[in-house]
Design a protein around this motif. Structure first.
Motif, PDB file in Angstrom:
ATOM      1  N   CYS A 125       0.824  -1.196   0.000  1.00 50.79           N
ATOM      2  CA  CYS A 125       0.000   0.000   0.000  1.00 50.79           C
ATOM      3  C   CYS A 125       0.867   1.259   0.000  1.00 50.79           C
ATOM      4  N   VAL A 126       1.866   1.281   0.854  1.00 50.82           N
ATOM      5  CA  VAL A 126       2.768   2.434   0.951  1.00 50.82           C
ATOM      6  C   VAL A 126       3.537   2.628  -0.353  1.00 50.82           C
ATOM      7  N   ASN A 127       4.034   1.550  -0.922  1.00 51.95           N
ATOM      8  CA  ASN A 127       4.814   1.653  -2.156  1.00 51.95           C
ATOM      9  C   ASN A 127       3.965   2.079  -3.347  1.00 51.95           C
ATOM     10  N   LEU A 128       2.719   1.624  -3.416  1.00 56.60           N
ATOM     11  CA  LEU A 128       1.835   2.054  -4.493  1.00 56.60           C
ATOM     12  C   LEU A 128       1.461   3.522  -4.345  1.00 56.60           C
ATOM     13  N   PHE A 129       1.415   3.996  -3.105  1.00 55.48           N
ATOM     14  CA  PHE A 129       1.155   5.424  -2.863  1.00 55.48           C
ATOM     15  C   PHE A 129       2.309   6.261  -3.408  1.00 55.48           C
ATOM     16  N   ILE A 130       3.527   5.735  -3.286  1.00 60.09           N
ATOM     17  CA  ILE A 130       4.707   6.436  -3.802  1.00 60.09           C
ATOM     18  C   ILE A 130       4.718   6.409  -5.329  1.00 60.09           C
ATOM     19  N   SER A 131       4.473   5.214  -5.896  1.00 64.33           N
ATOM     20  CA  SER A 131       4.457   5.088  -7.352  1.00 64.33           C
ATOM     21  C   SER A 131       3.720   3.825  -7.763  1.00 64.33           C
ATOM     22  N   ARG A 132       2.897   3.935  -8.808  1.00 58.76           N
ATOM     23  CA  ARG A 132       2.183   2.772  -9.333  1.00 58.76           C
ATOM     24  C   ARG A 132       2.950   2.091 -10.453  1.00 58.76           C
ATOM     25  N   ILE A 139      11.212  -3.266  -8.155  1.00 62.50           N
ATOM     26  CA  ILE A 139      12.474  -2.884  -7.500  1.00 62.50           C
ATOM     27  C   ILE A 139      12.285  -2.809  -5.987  1.00 62.50           C
ATOM     28  N   SER A 140      11.116  -2.288  -5.543  1.00 64.17           N
ATOM     29  CA  SER A 140      10.859  -2.219  -4.099  1.00 64.17           C
ATOM     30  C   SER A 140      10.768  -3.610  -3.500  1.00 64.17           C
ATOM     31  N   GLY A 141      10.233  -4.570  -4.273  1.00 64.01           N
ATOM     32  CA  GLY A 141      10.170  -5.957  -3.801  1.00 64.01           C
ATOM     33  C   GLY A 141      11.547  -6.578  -3.676  1.00 64.01           C
ATOM     34  N   ASN A 163       9.080  -9.441   9.898  1.00 61.16           N
ATOM     35  CA  ASN A 163      10.292  -9.907   9.208  1.00 61.16           C
ATOM     36  C   ASN A 163       9.947 -10.821   8.037  1.00 61.16           C
ATOM     37  N   ILE A 164       9.000 -11.728   8.229  1.00 58.15           N
ATOM     38  CA  ILE A 164       8.597 -12.633   7.153  1.00 58.15           C
ATOM     39  C   ILE A 164       7.856 -11.852   6.060  1.00 58.15           C
ATOM     40  N   ALA A 165       7.183 -10.757   6.457  1.00 59.11           N
ATOM     41  CA  ALA A 165       6.427  -9.945   5.500  1.00 59.11           C
ATOM     42  C   ALA A 165       7.331  -9.329   4.437  1.00 59.11           C
ATOM     43  N   PHE A 166       8.568  -9.011   4.794  1.00 56.21           N
ATOM     44  CA  PHE A 166       9.491  -8.439   3.812  1.00 56.21           C
ATOM     45  C   PHE A 166       9.812  -9.451   2.713  1.00 56.21           C
ATOM     46  N   LEU A 167       9.941 -10.712   3.098  1.00 57.95           N
ATOM     47  CA  LEU A 167      10.165 -11.758   2.103  1.00 57.95           C
ATOM     48  C   LEU A 167       8.891 -11.982   1.292  1.00 57.95           C
ATOM     49  N   ALA A 168       7.750 -11.995   1.966  1.00 59.45           N
ATOM     50  CA  ALA A 168       6.471 -12.200   1.282  1.00 59.45           C
ATOM     51  C   ALA A 168       6.205 -11.089   0.268  1.00 59.45           C
ATOM     52  N   TYR A 169       6.636  -9.871   0.611  1.00 62.46           N
ATOM     53  CA  TYR A 169       6.392  -8.739  -0.272  1.00 62.46           C
ATOM     54  C   TYR A 169       7.108  -8.898  -1.614  1.00 62.46           C
ATOM     55  N   LEU A 170       8.215  -9.616  -1.634  1.00 69.02           N
ATOM     56  CA  LEU A 170       8.893  -9.888  -2.906  1.00 69.02           C
ATOM     57  C   LEU A 170       7.919 -10.566  -3.868  1.00 69.02           C
ATOM     58  N   TYR A 171       7.184 -11.547  -3.376  1.00 69.76           N
ATOM     59  CA  TYR A 171       6.246 -12.282  -4.232  1.00 69.76           C
ATOM     60  C   TYR A 171       5.028 -11.429  -4.580  1.00 69.76           C
ATOM     61  N   MET A 172       4.619 -10.557  -3.669  1.00 68.49           N
ATOM     62  CA  MET A 172       3.531  -9.639  -3.979  1.00 68.49           C
ATOM     63  C   MET A 172       3.926  -8.682  -5.095  1.00 68.49           C
ATOM     64  N   SER A 173       5.142  -8.179  -5.031  1.00 63.16           N
ATOM     65  CA  SER A 173       5.620  -7.259  -6.072  1.00 63.16           C
ATOM     66  C   SER A 173       5.709  -7.962  -7.421  1.00 63.16           C
ATOM     67  N   LEU A 174       6.090  -9.222  -7.408  1.00 65.91           N
ATOM     68  CA  LEU A 174       6.140 -10.003  -8.645  1.00 65.91           C
ATOM     69  C   LEU A 174       4.738 -10.200  -9.218  1.00 65.91           C
ATOM     70  N   GLY A 175       3.752 -10.434  -8.332  1.00 64.46           N
ATOM     71  CA  GLY A 175       2.375 -10.583  -8.775  1.00 64.46           C
ATOM     72  C   GLY A 175       1.844  -9.312  -9.422  1.00 64.46           C
TER      73      GLY A 175
END
Length: 334
Positions: A125-132, A139-141, A163-175
């Motif tokens: 949510c925060v990263n999409l607010f910065i840029s879509r 890159i943020s992932g 801590n696990i969310a940072f790893l999970a976010y990699l896959y969210m960014s890929l999605g």
């Protein structure tokens, strides 16, 4: 979105069944090795894919409210009720219950996966607010992954599994990235030669791991004995799933599992524990361990339909599908 995406339903539906299967007793080790790179990462990838419809403007306020009503509030309701019931059964006093409940809420570790999903969606949510822009999200992932490697890769759960969310976010960014370029990428992935080749590579990697490396993966505890190998297998696994799931037509059972994956995650342990006790009866001794495992997993899915139907009808706020808070806050805009 109103039109259902068949491969997303398969990704989520199969994944939630594998979650139940992974918690069952008697699961063959080879089967666990086969699905562990993709059954949890599937959820995060699908979550990133569905998180925001690219052509539409992004409203961080509305999206934050949707995360609260779709994940946080159902989680807290389930958490508080189940916590109090468990403590009352054990005969704890009211003061002890309240004290331990507050401590538990601050730690945020009742259901690690839901805590992790909530935190990873906040990061998105925060990263999409910065840029879509898809490249920025990707890159943020990748940056989140390197932050995880450098500072958050120690085994264990920090508060709310951040801590696990940072790893999970990699896959969210890929999605999210994949959704933006699906039209171009899918023509290669759905090619039979490429799909079959990737499927073969995935099976080879799993066999090598099973027969030689024996890497340990415990996502819930943030433990990966070789994160590079896990990332490689998970990416090939997700790509292979996309190829395979696009071969199947929409299925009512899969759609039901996908639509109710949150409630299945909430309720499955209670049902599974009942079936674990039943499968220990002498009449089940004639069945092999994998047979008992399937009985527990399939039986749990069937039993959990009862609380799911009741919840969807009478307590929709717990399902995460109700937009009650959005309607209250933004109804005047319609």
């Amino acid at each position: 979105m109103d039109r259902r995406i068949s491969w997303i339903d398969y990704m989520k539906g199969v994944a939630i069944f594998l979650v139940v299967l992974s918690h069952s007793e008697g699961l063959p080790r080879l089967v666990e090795y086969f699905f562990r790179p993709f059954f949890l990462t599937s959820f995060f990838f699908a979550s990133g894919y569905l998180f925001h419809n690219p052509p539409k403007p992004f409203d961080i306020g509305k999206k934050s409210v949707r995360i609260i009503e779709g994940i946080l509030i159902p989680y807290l309701i389930y958490w508080i009720i189940s916590f109090i019931i468990d403590k009352l059964i054990h005969g704890d006093s009211f003061n002890i219950i309240i004290q331990e409940l507050i401590q538990s809420l601050l730690k945020g570790q009742k259901l690690w996966f839901i805590s992790c999903l909530f935190c990873s969606e906040i990061i998105m949510c925060v990263n999409l607010f910065i840029s879509r822009k898809p490249i920025y999200i990707l890159i943020s992932g990748i940056a989140a992954f390197f932050i995880w490697v450098a500072y958050l890769s120690q085994p264990g759960q920090l508060f709310w599994c951040v801590n696990i969310a940072f790893l999970a976010y990699l896959y969210m960014s890929l999605g999210y990235f994949f959704r933006n370029y699906e039209k171009y990428i899918s023509q290669y992935i759905t090619n039979n030669k490429i799909g079959i080749f990737l499927s073969f590579i995935y099976l080879v990697l799993i066999c090598i791991d099973y027969l030689h490396f024996n890497y340990i993966v415990i996502f819930a505890l943030n433990y990966f004995s070789n994160i590079g190998f896990f990332i490689l297998c998970s990416l090939i696994g997700l790509t292979t799933l996309y190829y395979l799931y696009n071969k199947f037509k929409t299925n009512k059972i899969i759609t039901f599992l996908s639509l109710n994956s949150l409630l299945i995650y909430f309720f499955h342990n209670q049902m599974l524990n009942i079936l674990k006790h039943i499968s220990k009866l002498s009449v089940f001794n004639i069945f092999p361990d994998y047979g008992k495992c399937l009985f527990q997993a399939i039986g749990t899915i069937l039993l959990v339909c009862i609380p799911i139907i009741i919840t969807n009808k009478y307590i929709p706020i717990l399902s995460g599908k109700s937009k009650w808070l959005s309607n209250i806050l933004y109804n005047h805009e319609k």
